[in-house]
Design an enzyme around this catalytic site. Structure first.
Site, PDB file in Angstrom:
ATOM      1  CG  ASP A 193      -0.547 -12.189  12.825  1.00  0.00           C
ATOM      2  OD1 ASP A 193       0.617 -13.577  12.613  1.00  0.00           O
ATOM      3  OD2 ASP A 193      -1.381 -11.656  11.622  1.00  0.00           O
ATOM      4  CG  HIS A 232      13.228  -3.033  -8.452  1.00  0.00           C
ATOM      5  ND1 HIS A 232      12.349  -2.004  -7.463  1.00  0.00           N
ATOM      6  CD2 HIS A 232      13.156  -2.251  -9.685  1.00  0.00           C
ATOM      7  CE1 HIS A 232      11.618  -0.883  -8.367  1.00  0.00           C
ATOM      8  NE2 HIS A 232      12.029  -1.406  -9.743  1.00  0.00           N
ATOM      9  CE  LYS A 285       1.073 -14.602   9.509  1.00  0.00           C
ATOM     10  NZ  LYS A 285       0.272 -13.700   9.637  1.00  0.00           N
ATOM     11  CD  GLU A 310      13.735  -2.778  -4.376  1.00  0.00           C
ATOM     12  OE1 GLU A 310      14.375  -2.842  -3.951  1.00  0.00           O
ATOM     13  OE2 GLU A 310      12.167  -2.100  -5.150  1.00  0.00           O
ATOM     14  CB  CYS A 361      13.701   1.939  -9.577  1.00  0.00           C
ATOM     15  SG  CYS A 361      12.698   1.572 -11.014  1.00  0.00           S
ATOM     16  CE1 TYR A 362       8.381   9.562  -9.989  1.00  0.00           C
ATOM     17  CE2 TYR A 362       9.187   9.669  -7.639  1.00  0.00           C
ATOM     18  CZ  TYR A 362       8.625   9.964  -8.742  1.00  0.00           C
ATOM     19  OH  TYR A 362       7.711  11.374  -9.075  1.00  0.00           O
ATOM     20  N   GLY A 368       8.343   3.697  -7.786  1.00  0.00           N
ATOM     21  CA  GLY A 368       7.196   4.393  -7.661  1.00  0.00           C
ATOM     22  C   GLY A 368       6.707   4.399  -9.790  1.00  0.00           C
TER      23      GLY A 368
END
Ligand code: XMP
Length: 518
Positions: A231, A173, A374, A175, A86-87, A59
């Site tokens: 979609d 991070h 997606k 991710e 992180c945060y 964040g």
């Protein structure tokens, strides 16, 4: 669709980090279902979901500042494994009695990290590994009960653990793909530490969704908003499989589709196509153009297009008779980016979610893809037997060319952008690049400039070409298209499309740009 789509669930608590969705996606790549909630979510609600693990995101704040997002200490005492990123890592230390301060050296970018591979977080990770760092605060003192399990040249606590309590903190991070072994670390957490078996699979999602839809709908009538995009096509086929002839698909041609797209959609979903749907095509071009006349503001345009869509459906519903449900192809990023999920600022209100008026004349909305990213929608599409060329077609936004024409939308501008886009797509396909590029399209700027053609001065529009490579549509890089291809596209557009005398190629990545222009 309730939230109970998978028994094994990991919760991501969002502190406003730009990578919140990436965290959830990576966890799902480990076959563990994951949802994002704001840090404002009450602890009782979190407890009620019985998560197998909790991940705190990064964040933009400093956790020691007054008013900074925080979470009750109780979260760390539930006996549920928690991973702070992180945060989230700093907050964990701050709340549990460690210390976080402004770092003497701000770390940003790819950084070499030394990890203790005895930590369950780093099983099978190399001792020296590359990670993505982005922080200006650092953990100067770990909380009691913790030990340091990773460091960098500038950062004494790149990761810390309290193994006994299953609490883990990572300063970098995992991710982000730049963290080379990041997915492995997240996998170690969700599969190893949290003990998730990894049962989240697309075939079971599709099967369960079909069952849930059947139960929910009973013998009710369902109306589906079919746009022809990935979609809504996947949603429509899923519904068709669940309830067959109780489903009517209405395809609104709002005049903002790509060239010939209306006919292509009809060819697939209409009476001559492979799916036996009730298919109604509404040609509403003029109606949309007149509503959009004189409107320049992007959010206003999105709202108008979204609302007009609903109006058309209401009218169709009246003709069809009583309709109980309306299907929408909303997907998870729409939900999160519209500010309904996590904590991120509202970047754009995607019409599927944000533009829905309060007075919808249906009993309920069904959004079978609301929980999917997606790439998961595509997997679901393949699972449903939808042909690959449809499943892998480029994403196309609900408001269509309306948001690829900067400023006021007119029939003339639609014609220009349709023709330019068709040429662009044709040349990209000819060059064999269509499967290599994530998303590409032509847009119409509202800039007109002076040019010369033959011996005549021209004063015409500039077309912008966009092509991006992206894994998740949350971040993207401009694609490197060979110069000759761009040149061919440029000269064909200028020669063949009346009203255009200049062509630009957009180099902007996302962030800071977005993929679409509005
Ligand atoms: P942006 O422009 O936000 O786009 O970087 C990310 C992806 O989302 C698509 N997009 C939309 N899809 N309704 C949609 O269904 C919308 O209003 C909308 N706006 C953007 C865009 O094409 C890209 O794939």
């Amino acid at each position: 669709m309730g939230n109970d789509i998978s028994k094994e669930k990991v919760i991501v608590i969002d502190f406003g980090g730009q990578y919140n969705q990436l965290v959830a996606r990576r966890v799902r790549e480990c076959n563990v279902y994951c949802e994002i909630y704001s840090y404002r979510t009450d602890i009782e609600q979190i407890k009620a979901m019985k998560p197998m693990g909790i991940i705190l995101t990064g964040g933009p704040n400093s956790c020691y500042e007054e008013g900074a997002p925080t979470y009750t200490k109780e979260l760390f005492e539930l006996g549920i494994p928690v991973l702070g990123l992180c945060y989230g890592a700093q907050l964990m230390m701050h709340v549990l009695g460690g210390k976080v301060e402004k770092a003497p050296v701000r770390e940003y970018g790819k950084t070499e990290v030394f990890v203790n591979t005895a930590s369950p977080l780093f099983t099978d990770v190399s001792e020296k590994t590359i990670c993505w760092m982005s922080h200006f605060d650092y953990i100067s003192k770990i909380a009691p009960g913790f030990s340091i399990v990773a460091h960098t040249a500038d950062c004494p606590v790149a990761a810390a653990e309290n193994r006994e309590k299953n609490l883990y903190a990572i300063q970098f991070h995992p991710e982000v793909l730049h963290t080379q072994e990041g997915t492995k670390m997240l996998r170690n957490f969700v599969r190893g530490v949290c003990g998730c078996a990894g049962t989240w699979r697309m075939d079971s999602f599709v099967e369960n969704s079909i069952k849930t839809i059947r139960e929910k709908v009973g013998d009710g009538k369902v109306l589906c908003a079919l746009s022809g995009g990935v979609d809504s096509s996947v949603a429509a086929v899923m519904l068709a499989k669940a309830i067959g002839e109780q489903l009517t698909c209405v395809f609104v041609d709002h005049g903002l589709l790509r060239k010939n797209e209306g006919d292509e959609v009809e060819a697939v979903f209409g009476p001559d196509g492979p799916y036996k749907l009730n298919f109604i095509r509404v040609n509403a071009q003029e109606r949309f153009y007149s509503k959009l006349a004189g409107v320049e503001e992007p959010e206003r345009k999105r709202k108008i297009i979204g609302e007009e869509f609903i109006r058309v459906f209401e009218e169709e519903a009246k003709k069809i008779g009583a309709v109980d449900f309306l299907v929408q192809g909303t997907i998870y990023p729409d939900v999160v980016e519209s500010g309904l999920g996590g904590e991120s600022a509202v970047i754009k209100s995607h019409h599927n979610v944000g533009g829905l008026p309060d007075c919808v004349d249906f009993k309920e909305i069904i959004e079978p893809l609301r929980d999917l990213f997606k790439d998961e929608v595509r997997k679901a599409g393949l699972e449903l037997g939808i042909p690959e060329h449809l499943v892998f077609r480029q994403p196309f936004p609900g408001p269509g060319l309306g948001i690829r024409i900067i400023g006021e939308v007119t029939a003339e501008k639609v014609r220009i952008v349709q023709d330019a886009d068709a040429i662009y797509r044709e040349e990209i396909a000819k060059a064999g690049l269509d499967r290599n590029i994530g998303q590409y399209f032509a847009a119409l700027t509202n800039m007109r400039s002076v040019g010369v053609m033959g011996d005549e001065r021209t004063y015409d529009y500039a077309v912008a070409l966009r092509a991006v490579n992206t894994i998740d549509f949350m971040t993207a890089e401009a694609a490197e298209i060979p110069f000759e291809v761009l040149q061919t596209v440029m000269s064909r557009i200028i020669n063949e499309v009346r009203g255009v005398n200049r062509v630009f190629y957009d180099l902007t990545s996302k962030p800071p740009g977005t993929i679409e222009f509005e």
